[in-house]
Write an enzyme that holds these catalytic residues in place. Structure first.
Site, PDB file in Angstrom:
ATOM      1  N   VAL A  50       7.474  -2.131   7.133  1.00  0.00           N
ATOM      2  CA  VAL A  50       7.409  -0.671   7.199  1.00  0.00           C
ATOM      3  C   VAL A  50       8.075  -0.068   5.959  1.00  0.00           C
ATOM      4  O   VAL A  50       9.250  -0.310   5.682  1.00  0.00           O
ATOM      5  CB  VAL A  50       8.090  -0.150   8.487  1.00  0.00           C
ATOM      6  N   LYS A  51       7.266   0.710   5.247  1.00  0.00           N
ATOM      7  CA  LYS A  51       7.753   1.330   4.018  1.00  0.00           C
ATOM      8  C   LYS A  51       8.274   2.722   4.337  1.00  0.00           C
ATOM      9  O   LYS A  51       7.554   3.548   4.910  1.00  0.00           O
ATOM     10  CB  LYS A  51       6.561   1.440   3.060  1.00  0.00           C
ATOM     11  N   CYS A  52       9.533   2.980   3.963  1.00  0.00           N
ATOM     12  CA  CYS A  52      10.131   4.303   4.192  1.00  0.00           C
ATOM     13  C   CYS A  52      10.633   4.851   2.863  1.00  0.00           C
ATOM     14  O   CYS A  52      11.207   4.104   2.062  1.00  0.00           O
ATOM     15  CB  CYS A  52      11.338   4.198   5.132  1.00  0.00           C
ATOM     16  N   THR A  92       0.869  -1.176   0.000  1.00  0.00           N
ATOM     17  CA  THR A  92       0.000   0.000   0.000  1.00  0.00           C
ATOM     18  C   THR A  92       0.905   1.225   0.000  1.00  0.00           C
ATOM     19  O   THR A  92       2.116   1.111   0.214  1.00  0.00           O
ATOM     20  CB  THR A  92      -0.896   0.043   1.249  1.00  0.00           C
TER      21      THR A  92
END
Ligand code: E4P
Length: 224
Positions: A87-89, A27
């Protein structure tokens, strides 16, 4: 190559899941904003949790802050939602620091908005689980997005880097073929493109002929 679906729409995830070929979900804030209304932090967390309960695989949820210390706090909170959260960074200087810190705590990370091999290399050195090169957005500005996949896959192979190449911003079935030929570990694919993968006009024409020729047999099978 693993197939992730690139959406936050629960119906699309359910439908793709029913095919039995789905390995995970990605997402981003734009996809979440389309589905979660009104968009509160609680509603966002609930939505990510629902996705995690539907799919038994990694679910990327993106941070919404820009400073490393804020991304770390936000990333820790996201990781607590469900064990499958990745976790998307974003691949900024602060994003690299956050990836390093989150990885050191055993939290899986996905470095997003990757547009160059050096960005991918930096993310990998910081300990990212995945790097997400954006193929379609490069194609959009007359740059060969697939060349970036090839370069990152080669660099990671050269040095036996364990970070997985997650091809993102996939726009059509040819992208999927090219990513798999080049050895991308994962492609995250919009629902419409997943549907397109199964389709071929010659399959439809061939099936129609088989069904016409087997009409009598089919009637016997149905009656039996
Ligand atoms: C996935 O992680 C990305 O956010 C996504 O693939 C971007 O795709 P788009 O360029 O079609 O928005």
């Amino acid at each position: 190559m693993q197939f992730f679906i690139d959406t936050a729409n629960l119906d699309e995830i359910r439908e793709a899941q029913s095919l039995g070929v789905l390995d995970g979900v990605t997402t981003n804030p734009s996809l979440i904003a389309k589905e979660v209304k009104p968009l509160t932090y609680e509603a966002f967390r609930d939505h990510i949790k629902k996705i995690c309960e539907m799919v038994h695989g990694p679910v990327s949820a993106e941070v919404t802050t820009l400073k490393a210390n804020e991304m770390i706090v936000e990333g820790e909170a996201l990781a607590e939602i469900h064990e499958n959260v990745v976790v998307k960074c974003p691949l900024t200087v602060d994003g690299i620091k956050a990836i390093k810190a989150l990885s050191a705590k055993g939290i899986r990370t996905n470095a997003t908005l990757i547009f160059s091999p050096n960005q991918a290399l930096l993310a990998a050195k910081a300990g990212a689980t995945y790097v997400s090169p954006f193929v379609g957005r490069l194609d959009d500005v007359s740059t060969d997005g697939m060349l970036l996949i090839e370069q990152i896959v080669t660099i990671f192979r050269n040095f036996e880097i364990p970070t997985q190449v997650l091809a993102a911003s996939i726009r059509h079935p040819v992208h999927v073929v090219e990513c798999s030929l080049l050895g991308a570990d994962v492609a995250t694919i919009p629902f419409k493109v997943i549907e397109q993968l199964a389709k071929h006009p010659l399959t439809d024409i061939g099936l129609q002929k088989f069904m016409d020729d087997a009409k009598a047999l089919r009637e016997k099978v149905v009656k039996a």
